[in-house]
Design a protein around this motif. Structure first.
Motif, short mmCIF file in Angstrom:
data_model
loop_
_atom_site.label_atom_id
_atom_site.label_comp_id
_atom_site.label_asym_id
_atom_site.label_seq_id
_atom_site.Cartn_x
_atom_site.Cartn_y
_atom_site.Cartn_z
N LEU A 52 45.87 31.34 38.55
CA LEU A 52 44.93 31.99 38.95
C LEU A 52 44.21 31.33 39.95
CD1 LEU A 52 43.00 34.74 36.42
CD2 LEU A 52 44.58 35.29 38.42
N ASN A 53 44.93 29.70 39.78
CA ASN A 53 44.32 28.95 40.57
C ASN A 53 43.21 28.27 40.18
OD1 ASN A 53 46.50 29.22 42.47
ND2 ASN A 53 45.40 30.93 43.35
N SER A 54 42.81 28.17 38.88
CA SER A 54 42.01 27.79 38.33
C SER A 54 40.79 28.19 38.92
CB SER A 54 42.03 25.87 38.33
OG SER A 54 43.04 25.57 37.08
N LEU A 90 36.43 39.87 40.84
CA LEU A 90 35.98 38.52 40.99
C LEU A 90 36.74 37.99 42.40
CD1 LEU A 90 36.21 37.77 37.31
CD2 LEU A 90 33.64 38.05 38.39
N GLY A 91 36.70 38.38 42.73
CA GLY A 91 38.60 37.72 44.07
C GLY A 91 39.05 36.57 44.18
N LEU A 92 39.61 37.07 42.27
CA LEU A 92 40.60 36.27 42.21
C LEU A 92 41.99 36.35 43.29
CD1 LEU A 92 40.00 36.69 38.10
CD2 LEU A 92 38.97 34.81 39.65
N SER A 93 42.26 35.23 42.77
CA SER A 93 43.59 35.47 43.41
C SER A 93 44.67 34.58 42.79
CB SER A 93 43.95 34.42 45.08
OG SER A 93 43.54 33.24 45.29
N GLY A 94 46.10 34.58 43.11
CA GLY A 94 47.49 34.55 41.97
C GLY A 94 47.62 35.31 42.06
N THR A 95 48.44 35.14 40.01
CA THR A 95 49.10 35.91 39.80
C THR A 95 48.93 36.62 38.21
OG1 THR A 95 51.52 34.59 39.15
CG2 THR A 95 51.52 35.46 41.56
N LEU A 96 49.40 37.11 37.40
CA LEU A 96 49.07 37.14 35.77
C LEU A 96 50.57 35.83 35.53
CD1 LEU A 96 49.48 40.23 34.69
CD2 LEU A 96 47.23 38.89 35.46
N GLY A 97 49.93 35.22 34.39
CA GLY A 97 51.35 34.35 33.86
C GLY A 97 51.94 34.51 32.79
N TYR A 98 53.35 33.77 33.45
CA TYR A 98 54.09 34.35 32.88
C TYR A 98 54.40 34.05 31.58
CZ TYR A 98 54.79 29.00 30.54
OH TYR A 98 54.70 27.88 30.61
N ASN A 99 53.35 34.44 30.71
CA ASN A 99 53.86 33.77 29.34
C ASN A 99 52.66 35.06 28.48
OD1 ASN A 99 51.80 32.45 29.42
ND2 ASN A 99 51.94 31.40 27.52
N SER A 105 48.02 40.77 20.01
CA SER A 105 46.97 41.66 20.35
C SER A 105 46.91 42.16 21.21
CB SER A 105 46.10 41.31 18.99
OG SER A 105 46.36 41.06 17.52
N LEU A 106 47.01 42.11 23.06
CA LEU A 106 46.13 42.31 23.74
C LEU A 106 46.08 43.46 24.04
CD1 LEU A 106 44.36 41.29 26.41
CD2 LEU A 106 46.50 41.12 27.39
N GLU A 107 45.15 44.87 23.83
CA GLU A 107 45.19 46.27 24.70
C GLU A 107 44.73 46.23 25.82
OE1 GLU A 107 42.63 47.56 21.65
OE2 GLU A 107 44.45 47.43 19.91
N GLU A 108 43.83 45.66 26.24
CA GLU A 108 43.24 45.96 27.79
C GLU A 108 43.54 44.61 28.95
OE1 GLU A 108 39.80 47.91 29.76
OE2 GLU A 108 39.32 47.00 27.73
N LEU A 109 44.02 44.99 29.91
CA LEU A 109 44.28 44.25 30.65
C LEU A 109 43.14 44.73 32.35
CD1 LEU A 109 44.68 40.83 32.09
CD2 LEU A 109 46.95 42.22 31.68
N ASP A 110 42.38 44.18 32.24
CA ASP A 110 41.79 45.08 34.02
C ASP A 110 41.47 44.03 34.49
OD1 ASP A 110 40.44 46.23 35.49
OD2 ASP A 110 39.29 47.10 34.47
N MET A 111 42.03 43.57 35.87
CA MET A 111 41.74 42.70 36.82
C MET A 111 41.96 43.59 37.83
SD MET A 111 44.24 39.86 35.39
CE MET A 111 43.41 38.72 36.66
N ASN A 112 41.68 44.76 38.28
CA ASN A 112 41.37 45.51 39.49
C ASN A 112 40.67 44.36 40.34
OD1 ASN A 112 38.60 47.23 40.29
ND2 ASN A 112 39.26 47.81 37.53
N GLN A 113 40.49 45.49 41.81
CA GLN A 113 39.77 44.92 43.37
C GLN A 113 40.02 43.13 43.24
OE1 GLN A 113 36.12 46.93 42.81
NE2 GLN A 113 37.35 49.05 42.97
N ASN A 114 41.02 41.97 43.05
CA ASN A 114 40.40 40.96 43.04
C ASN A 114 41.85 40.91 44.32
OD1 ASN A 114 39.22 39.63 41.44
ND2 ASN A 114 40.14 41.14 39.99
N ASN A 115 42.43 40.28 44.47
CA ASN A 115 43.17 39.37 45.40
C ASN A 115 44.61 39.30 45.19
OD1 ASN A 115 41.59 40.19 47.59
ND2 ASN A 115 40.46 38.44 47.41
N LEU A 116 45.15 39.36 44.11
CA LEU A 116 46.17 39.29 42.74
C LEU A 116 47.59 39.63 43.65
CD1 LEU A 116 45.15 39.58 39.45
CD2 LEU A 116 44.83 38.11 41.05
#
Length: 138
Positions: A52-54, A90-99, A105-116
């Motif tokens: 996410l470009n730090s 949050l206006g995040l840019s980039g991609t999800l991590g490769y790993n 145990s991750l059940e929910e991943l919500d990164m909507n309304q960003n610039n991914l």
């Protein structure tokens, strides 16, 4: 002779204990044994942060540390496991991590309304227990 050996062993134990206490108290972010976060989850979050470009919007995130123990923004933990990542709008840019698939145990991943979406937004393998994924409006 036996008294001298017993005293030597006791001194050795005390010396080891003193060294461990010094390491624990002198290093505010020890990278071993004392972290509250599962090492696979922590590693995946470090990679995600880099992907996410730090992002400066993630003010408490970093490339090291203890995400569950330090209550990182948008991270929900149950015990030592990360169960949710909620980083929408949050206006995040980039991609999800490769790993990300290492986060068992991750059940929910919500990164909507960003610039991914630079290239491959979604990694080949997703976390095995993921129940909710929201990447809309990216």
């Amino acid at each position: 002779m036996a008294g001298r050996m017993a005293r030597g062993k006791a001194e050795g134990v005390v010396a080891i204990w003193v060294v461990l206490v010094c390491i624990w108290t002198c290093d505010p972010n020890p990278s071993f044994a004392f972290g509250a976060t599962d090492p696979n989850d922590a590693s995946a979050l470090y990679v995600l942060f880099g992907s996410l470009n730090s992002a400066p919007q993630l003010s408490c995130w970093k490339q090291s540390g203890d995400p569950c123990g330090e209550s990182w923004q948008g991270i929900t933990c149950s015990g030592s496991s990360v169960t949710a990542i909620k980083l929408s709008s949050l206006g995040l840019s980039g991609t999800l991590g490769y790993n990300m698939n290492q986060m068992a145990s991750l059940e929910e991943l919500d990164m909507n309304q960003n610039n991914l979406g630079n290239g491959n937004l979604i990694p080949y393998n997703l976390p095995p227990n993921l129940l909710r994924l929201d990447l809309s409006n990216n």
